[in-house]
Design a protein around this motif. Structure first.
Motif, PDB file in Angstrom:
ATOM      1  N   UNK A  19       0.807  -1.229   0.000  1.00 22.04           N
ATOM      2  CA  UNK A  19       0.000   0.000   0.000  1.00 22.04           C
ATOM      3  C   UNK A  19       0.836   1.273   0.000  1.00 22.04           C
ATOM      4  N   UNK A  20       1.980   1.233   0.668  1.00 24.61           N
ATOM      5  CA  UNK A  20       2.776   2.462   0.809  1.00 24.61           C
ATOM      6  C   UNK A  20       3.953   2.532  -0.161  1.00 24.61           C
ATOM      7  N   UNK A  21       4.729   1.434  -0.199  1.00 25.81           N
ATOM      8  CA  UNK A  21       5.998   1.495  -0.929  1.00 25.81           C
ATOM      9  C   UNK A  21       5.789   1.402  -2.445  1.00 25.81           C
ATOM     10  N   UNK A  22       4.960   0.472  -2.898  1.00 31.53           N
ATOM     11  CA  UNK A  22       4.797   0.297  -4.349  1.00 31.53           C
ATOM     12  C   UNK A  22       4.383   1.598  -5.054  1.00 31.53           C
ATOM     13  N   UNK A  23       3.350   2.302  -4.570  1.00 34.51           N
ATOM     14  CA  UNK A  23       2.980   3.542  -5.271  1.00 34.51           C
ATOM     15  C   UNK A  23       4.063   4.618  -5.207  1.00 34.51           C
ATOM     16  N   UNK A  24       4.898   4.585  -4.180  1.00 35.48           N
ATOM     17  CA  UNK A  24       5.959   5.594  -4.062  1.00 35.48           C
ATOM     18  C   UNK A  24       7.188   5.225  -4.892  1.00 35.48           C
ATOM     19  N   UNK A  25       7.444   3.938  -4.952  1.00 39.70           N
ATOM     20  CA  UNK A  25       8.701   3.479  -5.569  1.00 39.70           C
ATOM     21  C   UNK A  25       8.586   3.336  -7.086  1.00 39.70           C
ATOM     22  N   UNK A  26       7.460   2.827  -7.539  1.00 43.23           N
ATOM     23  CA  UNK A  26       7.299   2.545  -8.970  1.00 43.23           C
ATOM     24  C   UNK A  26       6.397   3.588  -9.628  1.00 43.23           C
TER      25      UNK A  26
END
Lengths: 399, 42
Positions: free
Chosen positions: A132-139
């Protein structure tokens, strides 16, 4: 340069496996084995752009075959397939940057978690937090939920293609070149929790700050949540994979944090988790390769605790001759200065290889390899690499 | 306020349904979890 052919690969596989096993166990190998840390370099050596090979698995396959036929390694740290370019592209890119002009793959030190999100990480656990947090920020995922979901499904399909490519390449290397695998796949490249917090979540700057500023109880709780009882999985895996054939190491542990953790921080935040894994390796009579990226000389007293016959250390930035004196319990993987391969003459490279064998490999506890990975085209001249490997294969024989 | 693009409760099953190269729910669950962990940390 003439390409080599490999007669009787079945026998060769057995022979290479035995040599590596004897080297790792400190059990008088027949000769010093040679390992590749060539990573992205074979693509450039074959005259391709990085993205050409990363996006076309047939090109990548040919590149790796050419590498083996020219340089003849006994083992590869990886077959280049750590670069999951098509997978990340399906999610809009991110994670790493491939620059064809600079001929480089670079990773950003980015924090995908803020310092005040520790309670959320503890509450949700790592999988939910990543999702929920890392994927939208990282990719580069769409801000539209439906589209983002479809991008992840596409990335999973690309991952499946990469898995198939990895299997196809490993099988070809075993059956045609007699070269086995380094270790089992992803679950066995074990990260301790602090090495997940950094670089994946807080980055180097963030974690350096947090070790001093975040409430220690909260920080330790976060480490345990990230660890998520990993040792139980390690134990289970060691049992499951104890009879795996054609692999050199049962477990691999790579660390990007140990280079900047001081001994006190390492002892408190990292060693308890790493030691638990090492203890399980010993208990199961397995083997592990430990790769503390960067410097590790300040942590020698910890590595000295590990019993002989199980552990191989990759000392990337250290003087291997000095380490050898202090860590007789370890087999080493590395030692040959990469700088020589790209900048010295053939003879100077051979002289250096002889020196490393005489001073570090004399007792058969050396897997000969460049000390750092080869990433840029100028990191090595092909003729130097060929000359060094041919020399080590002849000179490194134990009578 | 950060926009919530992905929601585990809402999207997890949808993604699993999209994994057409595996058969069972257990396999899909394990593959997706492994993927999220690997891509989250890499």
């Amino acid at each position: 340069m003439e390409r080599k052919t490999f007669d009787n690969p079945k026998e060769l596989l057995k022979e290479r496996k035995q040599i590596l096993e004897d080297t790792v166990r400190g059990n008088n190998p027949k000769r010093i084995p040679i390992c590749s840390q060539t990573r992205a370099w074979p693509i450039l050596d074959a005259g391709y752009k990085l993205t050409e090979a990363f996006s076309n698995y047939d090109i990548w396959f040919d590149v790796m075959c050419r590498c083996q036929e020219l340089y003849d390694f006994d083992l590869y740290v990886d077959l280049g397939t750590r670069f999951s370019y098509r997978v990340t592209e399906a999610m809009g890119g991110g994670g790493f940057i491939v620059d064809d002009e600079a001929q480089a793959v670079t990773y950003k030190d980015a924090a995908h978690m803020s310092e005040d999100e520790y309670p959320e990480l503890i509450r949700d656990g790592l999988t939910k937090f990543y999702f929920e947090k890392v994927f939208p920020r990282k990719y580069g995922l769409s801000r539209n939920s439906e589209e983002a979901v479809q991008q992840i499904i596409n990335a999973l399909k690309e991952q499946h293609e990469l898995d198939k490519f990895n299997k196809r390449l490993s099988k070809h290397f075993e059956e045609v070149y007699g070269v086995g695998r380094n270790t089992n796949s992803a679950p066995w490249n074990i990260k301790t929790p602090i090495d997940t917090l950094c670089p994946a979540l807080r980055g180097i700057r963030g974690i350096s700050r947090d070790m001093r500023k975040v409430d220690e109880k909260l920080f330790m709780e976060a480490l345990d949540v990230v660890d998520n009882g990993a040792i139980a999985n390690v134990e289970k895996g060691l049992e499951t994979f104890k009879d795996s054939v054609n692999i050199t190491f049962t477990v691999a542990s790579t660390s990007t944090t140990s280079t900047f953790l001081n001994p006190k921080q390492f002892e408190k935040f990292d060693w308890p988790y790493l030691k638990r894994i090492c203890d399980a390796v010993v208990k199961n009579n397995a083997t592990a390769v430990l790769f503390p990226e960067g410097n590790c000389g300040h942590l020698i007293e910890f590595y000295q605790e590990l019993p002989a016959g199980h552990f191989t250390l990759i000392p990337e930035m250290e003087d291997i001759k000095e380490l050898k004196k202090k860590l007789p319990n370890m087999t080493f993987l590395g030692g040959f200065p990469t700088f020589y391969l790209g900048n010295k003459t053939k003879q100077e490279c051979i002289d250096k290889a002889k020196e490393i064998i005489d001073e570090v490999g004399y007792d058969g506890k050396l897997i000969f390899c460049s000390d750092k990975m080869l990433g840029f085209a100028n990191d090595a001249k092909g003729e130097n690499l060929r000359a060094v490997n041919d020399f080590v294969r002849e000179y490194g024989v134990f009578k | 306020m950060e926009e919530k693009v992905l929601d585990m409760q809402r999207d997890w099953e949808k993604i699993k349904k999209g994994i057409d190269f595996l058969d069972t729910d257990e396999e899909k669950e394990a593959y997706l979890k492994k993927f999220i962990i690997a891509k989250g940390r890499s």
